[in-house]
Design an enzyme around this catalytic site. Structure first.
Site, mmCIF file in Angstrom:
data_model
loop_
_atom_site.group_PDB
_atom_site.id
_atom_site.type_symbol
_atom_site.label_atom_id
_atom_site.label_comp_id
_atom_site.label_asym_id
_atom_site.label_seq_id
_atom_site.Cartn_x
_atom_site.Cartn_y
_atom_site.Cartn_z
ATOM 1 N N LYS A 114 32.254 43.200 70.123
ATOM 2 C CA LYS A 114 31.518 42.449 71.131
ATOM 3 C C LYS A 114 30.449 41.661 70.390
ATOM 4 O O LYS A 114 29.538 42.239 69.797
ATOM 5 C CB LYS A 114 30.876 43.363 72.162
ATOM 6 C CG LYS A 114 30.137 42.565 73.245
ATOM 7 C CD LYS A 114 29.262 43.427 74.109
ATOM 8 C CE LYS A 114 28.461 42.532 75.054
ATOM 9 N NZ LYS A 114 27.388 43.275 75.756
ATOM 10 N N ALA B 263 26.234 41.973 82.063
ATOM 11 C CA ALA B 263 24.771 41.917 82.117
ATOM 12 C C ALA B 263 24.241 41.594 83.510
ATOM 13 O O ALA B 263 24.733 40.699 84.187
ATOM 14 C CB ALA B 263 24.186 40.928 81.112
#
Length: 263
Positions: free
Chosen positions: A99, A186
């Protein structure tokens, strides 16, 4: 009906990716991971104590035979830092998955799009399976796909903010244009946020703080699992169209009408 998430040829039954940061205890983390049903777990490589081989890290608390590790480059502010940490993560996790985060902004934690694109290009050339974390920028998302990223991961809102999805219109465009999985990452706070992302057509979500900082992380992990599953089913089922006016849900034809007053 098979409905698997496929990233770089690897199949997953769960569309919920979870993080390992900010848990109060390792026991909370393990319980939440198990309850969430996830099959992919992120690990911030820079936050592991790798200097002391006898020291236990979170890597020692998870049965990695059950999960795909997703090393991430959290804490990296430049292209070179991110590439170095990605290589370290490959050695630690024995995986090419990464990531990618390049975040020089320490106040709002927004990613650097240009640096992310450059780091992604170089990591793809080195054989990494790159999952880049980005602002919800459709042009950047397409450019990252074009350089070979395995997914794109637009933010819903600021990391750890719990504000939900503020970028719906941009995420919709990214989903419409993408030929790789779109993972909303997020800002998600509650399972309904995750459900909304999947209802929109996102392929998966990544959740950390909302689970880790809940009063009961395991229960919240279970709740996010249900939210993701509900959202995906709703997307596949197809929602009704939006109407300006009401539409009766009961038939109105061949229904006796009341007699006029005075008849």
């Amino acid at each position: 009906m098979s409905d698997e998430l496929v990233i770089a040829g690897k199949k997953f039954n769960s569309r919920l990716i979870v993080g390992t940061g900010r848990y109060r205890t390792m026991e909370d983390m393990v319980a939440a991971v198990e309850a969430s049903g996830t099959e992919m777990i992120t690990v911030a490589i820079r936050r592991l104590d790798l200097d002391d081989p006898t020291a236990k890290t979170l890597l020692d608390f998870i049965d990695w035979g059950k999960y795909q590790m997703l090393p991430n480059t959290a804490g990296c502010a430049t292209v070179e830092e991110a590439i170095f940490v990605a290589r370290l993560g490959r050695e630690v996790g024995q995986t090419n998955f990464v990531k990618l985060e390049v975040i020089p902004d320490h106040k709002y934690l927004f990613p650097d799009g240009a640096a992310t694109l450059e780091a992604a290009r170089r990591l793809v050339e080195e054989g990494f399976v790159v999952l880049p974390y980005i602002h919800a920028d459709p042009v950047l998302a397409k450019n990252l796909e074009d350089v070979g990223c395995a997914t794109v991961m637009p933010l819903g809102s600021a990391i750890g903010s719990g504000q939900g999805i503020h970028t719906r219109e941009e995420v919709r465009i990214i989903i419409e244009q993408a030929n790789v999985p779109v993972v909303v990452d997020a800002g998600l706070a509650v399972p309904s946020d995750a459900s909304q992302a999947l209802e929109m057509g996102a392929d998966a979500v990544l959740v950390n703080t909302a689970i880790a900082q809940a009063n009961d992380p395991a229960l919240m992990g279970e709740a996010f699992k249900a939210g993701v599953e509900a959202g995906r089913k709703a997307f596949l089922a197809g929602r009704i169209g939006v109407r300006q006016y009401a539409a009766a849900s009961s038939p109105t034809t061949d229904v006796p009408q009341p007699a006029a007053a005075g008849a």
